[in-house]
Design an enzyme around this catalytic site. Sequence first.
Site, PDB file in Angstrom:
ATOM      1  N   GLU A 158       7.495  -5.935  10.531  1.00 30.43           N
ATOM      2  CA  GLU A 158       6.073  -5.628  10.316  1.00 30.43           C
ATOM      3  C   GLU A 158       5.739  -5.669   8.827  1.00 30.43           C
ATOM      4  OE1 GLU A 158       3.253  -5.434  11.245  1.00 30.43           O
ATOM      5  OE2 GLU A 158       2.846  -4.148  12.954  1.00 30.43           O
ATOM      6  N   ASP A 159       4.497  -5.948   8.524  1.00 31.27           N
ATOM      7  CA  ASP A 159       4.077  -5.859   7.131  1.00 31.27           C
ATOM      8  C   ASP A 159       3.758  -4.421   6.749  1.00 31.27           C
ATOM      9  OD1 ASP A 159       1.886  -5.884   8.832  1.00 31.27           O
ATOM     10  OD2 ASP A 159       0.591  -6.985   7.460  1.00 31.27           O
ATOM     11  N   ASP A 178       0.612   1.923   9.653  1.00 33.78           N
ATOM     12  CA  ASP A 178      -0.448   2.819   9.194  1.00 33.78           C
ATOM     13  C   ASP A 178      -0.536   4.001  10.172  1.00 33.78           C
ATOM     14  OD1 ASP A 178      -2.641   3.902   7.934  1.00 33.78           O
ATOM     15  OD2 ASP A 178      -4.035   2.341   8.528  1.00 33.78           O
ATOM     16  N   PHE A 199      -6.524   0.449   0.232  1.00 28.55           N
ATOM     17  CA  PHE A 199      -6.754  -0.828   0.906  1.00 28.55           C
ATOM     18  C   PHE A 199      -5.917  -1.896   0.221  1.00 28.55           C
ATOM     19  CE2 PHE A 199      -8.452  -4.547   2.552  1.00 28.55           C
ATOM     20  CZ  PHE A 199      -9.405  -4.305   3.522  1.00 28.55           C
ATOM     21  N   ARG A 236      -3.787 -13.651   2.734  1.00 30.78           N
ATOM     22  CA  ARG A 236      -2.451 -13.328   3.249  1.00 30.78           C
ATOM     23  C   ARG A 236      -1.379 -14.056   2.442  1.00 30.78           C
ATOM     24  NH1 ARG A 236      -2.926 -10.939   8.418  1.00 30.78           N
ATOM     25  NH2 ARG A 236      -4.732 -11.583   9.635  1.00 30.78           N
TER      26      ARG A 236
HETATM   27  C1  PRP Z   1      -2.007  -4.496  10.932  1.00 24.58           C
HETATM   28  C2  PRP Z   1      -0.540  -4.510  10.566  1.00 24.58           C
HETATM   29  C3  PRP Z   1       0.096  -3.785  11.699  1.00 24.58           C
HETATM   30  C4  PRP Z   1      -0.951  -2.792  12.122  1.00 24.58           C
HETATM   31  C5  PRP Z   1      -0.571  -1.453  11.585  1.00 24.58           C
HETATM   32  O1  PRP Z   1      -2.218  -5.532  11.826  1.00 24.58           O
HETATM   33  O2  PRP Z   1      -0.050  -5.815  10.449  1.00 24.58           O
HETATM   34  O3  PRP Z   1       0.423  -4.631  12.781  1.00 24.58           O
HETATM   35  O4  PRP Z   1      -2.190  -3.234  11.560  1.00 24.58           O
HETATM   36  O5  PRP Z   1      -1.557  -0.510  11.868  1.00 24.58           O
HETATM   37  P1  PRP Z   1      -1.309   0.781  12.753  1.00 24.58           P
HETATM   38  O6  PRP Z   1      -0.002   1.374  12.356  1.00 24.58           O
HETATM   39  O7  PRP Z   1      -2.488   1.660  12.391  1.00 24.58           O
HETATM   40  O8  PRP Z   1      -1.342   0.389  14.197  1.00 24.58           O
HETATM   41  P2  PRP Z   1      -3.668  -6.072  12.206  1.00 24.58           P
HETATM   42  O9  PRP Z   1      -4.027  -5.545  13.548  1.00 24.58           O
HETATM   43  O10 PRP Z   1      -4.591  -5.833  11.059  1.00 24.58           O
HETATM   44  O11 PRP Z   1      -3.435  -7.602  12.412  1.00 24.58           O
HETATM   45  P3  PRP Z   1      -2.881  -8.709  11.382  1.00 24.58           P
HETATM   46  O12 PRP Z   1      -1.422  -8.423  11.182  1.00 24.58           O
HETATM   47  O13 PRP Z   1      -3.131  -9.985  12.089  1.00 24.58           O
HETATM   48  O14 PRP Z   1      -3.665  -8.563  10.094  1.00 24.58           O
END
Ligand code: PRP
Length: 183
Positions: A97-98, A101, A150, A163
Amino acid sequence: MDIVDRIVLTEDVIQARVKELAAEVSHDYSGETISLLCILKGGLMFLTDLSKHITVPVSFDFIGISSYGDSTRSSGVVRITKDLEESIEGRHVLIVEDIIDTGLTLSYLIKNLTSRHPASIRICTLLDKTANRSVDIPVNYVGFQVPDEFLVGYGLDFRELFRNTPYIFVLKPELYSGGSNPA
Ligand code: PRP
């Protein structure tokens, strides 16, 4: 770029930490094969760099899970937008994962993947933002703890852009209306 408020993690710092994580993963999975599971789209840059430095055999698969709309706050709505192509039954799965949150995305994903009977599931995240955590997530590998800001770049987007930035930065606050996590 004029959208950058300040750089939080430089390319050099990110790459050095990615190598350290890859060494740790390689050591822990010695003698095993890893199914690297990239969560689209944010995990893509991290997966590619991390995997280059892992010394045990790895396969790639991709899952699309979204917990955000086109906004800067978690909606709490989690859904699969693209499922895995390979079976993970009996496999050692490492979720890449990146950022974590609220933890809602991974909480959902772990339950979903567990029902597919893998040999093991571990989590590797580049960024861990604990300020907004609403569910407890067992994270095995963390690149950096980050504050509630952010963040954009290295997989993290602002309205689907940036990205590909090789560093991670804080977006200028006048460009968004609040919240703390890339949409
Ligand atoms: C972001 C990130 C995680 C998730 C984390 O993805 O890459 O997958 O949010 O948030 P959380 O812990 O509050 O669930 P996003 O849904 O923005 O999609 P993306 O990776 O395509 O930007």
